[in-house]
Scaffold this motif. Structure first.
Motif, PDB file in Angstrom:
ATOM      1  N   GLU A  25       0.780  -1.216   0.064  1.00  0.00           N
ATOM      2  CA  GLU A  25       0.084  -0.012   0.079  1.00  0.00           C
ATOM      3  C   GLU A  25       0.807   1.151  -0.118  1.00  0.00           C
ATOM      4  N   GLU A  26       1.733   1.241   0.838  1.00  0.00           N
ATOM      5  CA  GLU A  26       2.765   2.486   0.920  1.00  0.00           C
ATOM      6  C   GLU A  26       3.443   2.911  -0.194  1.00  0.00           C
ATOM      7  N   SER A  27       3.919   1.896  -0.732  1.00  0.00           N
ATOM      8  CA  SER A  27       4.875   1.783  -2.153  1.00  0.00           C
ATOM      9  C   SER A  27       3.990   2.362  -3.281  1.00  0.00           C
ATOM     10  N   GLY A  28       2.829   2.127  -3.078  1.00  0.00           N
ATOM     11  CA  GLY A  28       1.879   2.429  -4.381  1.00  0.00           C
ATOM     12  C   GLY A  28       1.962   1.248  -5.438  1.00  0.00           C
ATOM     13  N   LYS A  29       2.603  -0.055  -4.845  1.00  0.00           N
ATOM     14  CA  LYS A  29       2.125  -1.102  -5.793  1.00  0.00           C
ATOM     15  C   LYS A  29       1.049  -1.638  -6.009  1.00  0.00           C
ATOM     16  N   LEU A  30       0.315  -1.807  -4.632  1.00  0.00           N
ATOM     17  CA  LEU A  30      -1.171  -2.231  -4.846  1.00  0.00           C
ATOM     18  C   LEU A  30      -1.968  -1.545  -5.655  1.00  0.00           C
ATOM     19  N   SER A  31      -2.127  -0.216  -5.642  1.00  0.00           N
ATOM     20  CA  SER A  31      -2.961   0.887  -6.617  1.00  0.00           C
ATOM     21  C   SER A  31      -2.491   0.571  -7.922  1.00  0.00           C
ATOM     22  N   ALA A  32      -1.090   0.417  -8.348  1.00  0.00           N
ATOM     23  CA  ALA A  32      -0.437   0.425  -9.580  1.00  0.00           C
ATOM     24  C   ALA A  32      -1.187  -0.993  -9.944  1.00  0.00           C
TER      25      ALA A  32
END
Length: 110
Positions: A25-32
């Motif tokens: 979540e924090e790294s933005g991988k989930l959203s990507a």
């Protein structure tokens, strides 16, 4: 993707799963990954998760060793968010079994 959603690690998962979920979540991988899979569903509506994974193998190889698992997990996220839904079951061209199809929900997904 800012819509609230359920945690991606289950309560009874080991602590490392919760750490990994937080990192995703924090790294933005989930959203990507969610955006990538949503794009796949919008481009090829009515496919099974295995069919989506196979059709997009080249796009996904850089994101995960287990492409089918990535697609299944992110489709589950998208269904929970109300951005996709499971449609009728069909014979999966990849796995050879009966599987649910995935369809995008029309409208804004902000």
């Amino acid at each position: 993707m800012t819509a609230p959603m359920e945690p991606i690690a289950h309560n009874n998962d080991p602590g490392t799963s919760h750490l990994a979920a937080g990192h995703m979540e924090e790294s933005g991988k989930l959203s990507a990954h969610q955006r990538l899979v949503l794009d796949m569903v919008e481009r090829d509506p009515g496919c099974t998760c295995a069919e989506l994974a196979k059709l997009n193998e080249g796009r996904l190889r850089q994101h995960s060793m287990d492409i089918l698992m990535l697609v299944r997990r992110r489709v589950t996220d998208l269904v929970r968010k109300g951005w996709c839904y499971y449609g009728p079951r069909t014979s999966c061209a990849v796995m050879g079994n009966t599987a649910g199809t995935v369809w995008p929900v029309e409208g804004d997904k902000q």
